[in-house]
Write a protein that holds these residues in place. Structure first.
Motif, PDB file in Angstrom:
ATOM      1  N   ARG A 232       0.754  16.372 -16.997  1.00 21.20           N
ATOM      2  CA  ARG A 232       0.082  17.208 -16.011  1.00 21.20           C
ATOM      3  C   ARG A 232      -1.316  16.730 -15.620  1.00 21.20           C
ATOM      4  NH1 ARG A 232       4.167  21.446 -15.527  1.00 21.20           N
ATOM      5  NH2 ARG A 232       5.812  19.978 -16.047  1.00 21.20           N
ATOM      6  N   ILE A 233      -2.232  17.684 -15.530  1.00 23.43           N
ATOM      7  CA  ILE A 233      -3.546  17.410 -14.949  1.00 23.43           C
ATOM      8  C   ILE A 233      -4.286  16.340 -15.733  1.00 23.43           C
ATOM      9  CG2 ILE A 233      -4.652  19.285 -16.246  1.00 23.43           C
ATOM     10  CD1 ILE A 233      -5.454  18.501 -12.626  1.00 23.43           C
ATOM     11  N   GLN A 234      -4.023  16.278 -17.057  1.00 24.97           N
ATOM     12  CA  GLN A 234      -4.730  15.277 -17.869  1.00 24.97           C
ATOM     13  C   GLN A 234      -4.380  13.862 -17.424  1.00 24.97           C
ATOM     14  OE1 GLN A 234      -3.567  16.929 -21.550  1.00 24.97           O
ATOM     15  NE2 GLN A 234      -5.652  17.523 -22.066  1.00 24.97           N
ATOM     16  N   ALA A 235      -3.102  13.640 -17.134  1.00 26.84           N
ATOM     17  CA  ALA A 235      -2.676  12.313 -16.681  1.00 26.84           C
ATOM     18  C   ALA A 235      -3.281  12.011 -15.319  1.00 26.84           C
ATOM     19  CB  ALA A 235      -1.153  12.250 -16.618  1.00 26.84           C
ATOM     20  N   LEU A 236      -3.257  12.999 -14.440  1.00 27.21           N
ATOM     21  CA  LEU A 236      -3.768  12.790 -13.079  1.00 27.21           C
ATOM     22  C   LEU A 236      -5.250  12.418 -13.105  1.00 27.21           C
ATOM     23  CD1 LEU A 236      -3.006  12.976 -10.074  1.00 27.21           C
ATOM     24  CD2 LEU A 236      -3.903  15.305 -10.104  1.00 27.21           C
ATOM     25  N   LEU A 237      -6.031  13.174 -13.874  1.00 29.33           N
ATOM     26  CA  LEU A 237      -7.471  12.908 -13.946  1.00 29.33           C
ATOM     27  C   LEU A 237      -7.742  11.536 -14.550  1.00 29.33           C
ATOM     28  CD1 LEU A 237      -8.989  16.314 -15.093  1.00 29.33           C
ATOM     29  CD2 LEU A 237      -9.297  15.136 -12.912  1.00 29.33           C
TER      30      LEU A 237
END
Lengths: 327, 206
Positions: free
Chosen positions: A51-56
């Motif tokens: 999720r967001i961790q990978a994207l950031l």
């Protein structure tokens, strides 16, 4: 034919150029764009699982790499070539070999290291000895060993309503230290703990197939690399069943990501065909040795970096002899 | 070389232009091994200073009576004597530092800077220039080690000379305390020195 075109034709006939006479129609930006496209499935899979961790993490790494590259070239008064996409590829590859949940400060630090120490110090694209993304990971691993070996469980394995993030060992670590096998299906689709891009084997294979069809990637290194790992792990498995099956070794850890996208880096791998076979075989041997008898559960990063280091020697060893040349 | 300005050059060349660490790349073993902390680098630098200056005095004084064939053996015995003195002194007065430096104090015996200076300079020059040369090289070596030690200590422990600089929120870069950190820092510093030197030379030509 008018006089003008005749003159042009004559000019073309008499034109003399220095070698190379046969030029590849492929240019750097085109290949880099191809690699970026090929990494889309793996990036998408990582965003799905983490999720967001990978994207950031991906955004930070890519933006930092491109920014540092532009800044470096500006300060060194070199032509600014961020647009060729090589810094973006380095950034994306770096993000894919880092553990999800790594604080972004370390990601940016790694990106700066990849571009400055890994690439620009040597003279920029084409002159670097080591794969910049891997050298940055090796640096982060040596600088912050604790952070780089803290793995998050994929979002999909989490029980609904539980805590934000759970740490979990990678399949290779589970196998090595707890003799706990991971189902092959999870390895193939990526439902396991690991760095961003290494979890989903399927996504990596799709991306690599695209590169192979497009002709952007040489098949010899991945084939010999993966082949040696498969054969040797099958042999070892026969005598020591606790070491993991050959398929487990192929699908777990960073092997596919490394063999398909890192070992094939045209700058840091041999230019001759024989040399590429040697490169793959050497890297495969190192992975098997580190995984089975080394202190670390995974050895793909060091195997590729060590083979990068001997690439100039391999090139010299496999230099083709000019036809008819004296000994 | 025998006049006063020559003596000053004998001293200053070791500081920058012929800096033993950054320009001659000598004495790499202690340079890489003991610069994990600034204080260790300084101690090593001072130990080398003592040995280099003392040996320089002795060799320069006896240079005319030593036969050429046995000069290396003479240098080595002289160096070993002063190294043993330095080693025992450290062990007696600063046991903790002596333990931290480990075998690298006795290893000053094989430090190329010291043997190299005797062969290249003191065995051919009178006392005064030899003394200035030895001091110049020693200061050059010491500042190099202290700078390396400061950079590595700052990043590896967040401190300089044991004084916390970056505070407790700083996460140490373990790598800087390890051999790779020494190689990376030294490589970057040599590169920086080369750039500065090149700019200097280019300006000198204009």
């Amino acid at each position: 034919m008018t006089a003008e075109t005749e003159e042009l034709a004559e000019q073309r006939l008499l034109e003399i150029r220095t070698s190379p006479h046969i030029r590849s129609p492929l240019a750097t930006p085109q290949v880099m764009r191809g690699v970026l496209i090929a990494l889309i499935p793996a990036s998408a899979a990582s965003i799905y699982f983490f999720r967001i961790q990978a994207l950031l993490l991906i955004l930070t790494s890519v933006v930092a790499c491109m920014g540092v590259e532009a800044l470096c070239q500006f300060l060194l008064k070199r032509p600014i070539s961020v647009g060729d996409g090589s810094a973006a590829v380095t950034g994306l590859l770096l993000a894919l070999v880092l553990p999800p949940g790594l604080p972004l400060y370390y990601v940016a630090l790694g990106a700066a290291f990849a571009i400055i120490i890994g690439k620009q110090i040597f003279g920029g694209l084409g002159y670097n000895i080591f794969n910049p993304a891997l050298i940055a990971r090796a640096f982060l691993m040596a600088a912050f060993p604790g952070r780089l070996t803290t793995w998050l469980e994929p979002f999909t394995l989490k029980v609904v309503g539980s805590v934000d993030a759970i740490t979990k060992a990678t399949p290779l670590a589970l196998m090595k230290f707890y003799s706990e096998p991971t189902p092959l299906k999870n390895l193939f689709f990526g439902n396991v703990a690991g760095s961003l891009g290494e979890t989903c084997a399927l996504a990596l294979i799709i991306g690599a197939a695209f590169l192979l069809i497009k002709g952007y990637m040489d098949w010899r290194i991945p084939l010999s690399y993966l082949g040696i790992v498969f054969i040797l792990s099958a042999l070892i498995w026969k005598f020591a069943p606790g070491s993991g099956s050959p398929l487990f070794h192929l699908l777990s850890g960073g092997l596919l990501l490394g063999a398909l996208f890192m070992a094939t880096d045209p700058v840091t791998s041999p230019v001759t065909k024989t040399g590429r076979w040697l490169f793959g075989i050497g890297a495969g041997l190192l992975v098997i040795i580190i995984r089975n008898w080394g202190g670390l559960p995974e050895g793909v990063m060091y195997s590729i970096l060590l083979m990068n280091a001997v690439t100039p020697l391999i090139n010299r060893l496999t230099k083709p002899k000019p036809f008819g040349a004296a000994k | 070389m025998k006049r006063n300005p020559g003596i000053i050059v004998d001293f200053t060349k070791g500081l920058w232009q012929d800096n033993p660490v950054f320009r001659q790349l000598l004495g790499m073993c202690p340079t890489l091994a003991v610069t994990g902390k600034a204080l260790q680098g300084l101690t090593m630098g001072l130990a080398v200073t003592f040995v280099l200056v003392s040996t320089g005095i002795v060799i320069s004084l006896i240079r005319k009576i030593v036969p050429r064939q046995v000069r290396i053996a003479t240098f080595t015995v002289t160096i070993a004597t002063f190294v043993t003195l330095a080693d025992r002194f450290l062990a007696a007065r600063f046991p903790a530092m002596s333990a931290a430096l480990g075998p690298y104090v006795p290893l000053i015996v094989v430090n190329c800077i010291i043997l190299g200076r005797q062969e290249a300079f003191t065995s051919k020059n009178p006392l005064l220039p030899s003394l200035f040369d030895a001091f110049g090289m020693s200061v050059g070596f010491t500042w190099a080690l202290v700078v390396l030690g400061c950079i590595r200590e700052l990043l590896a422990y967040g401190s300089i000379f044991g004084q916390s600089v970056l505070g407790t929120s700083f996460e140490p870069w373990v790598v800087m305390a390890l051999p790779p950190g020494a190689f990376i820092t030294l490589g970057l510093l040599i590169g920086l020195m080369n750039v500065i030197q090149k700019k200097k030379e280019a300006r000198g030509k204009e």
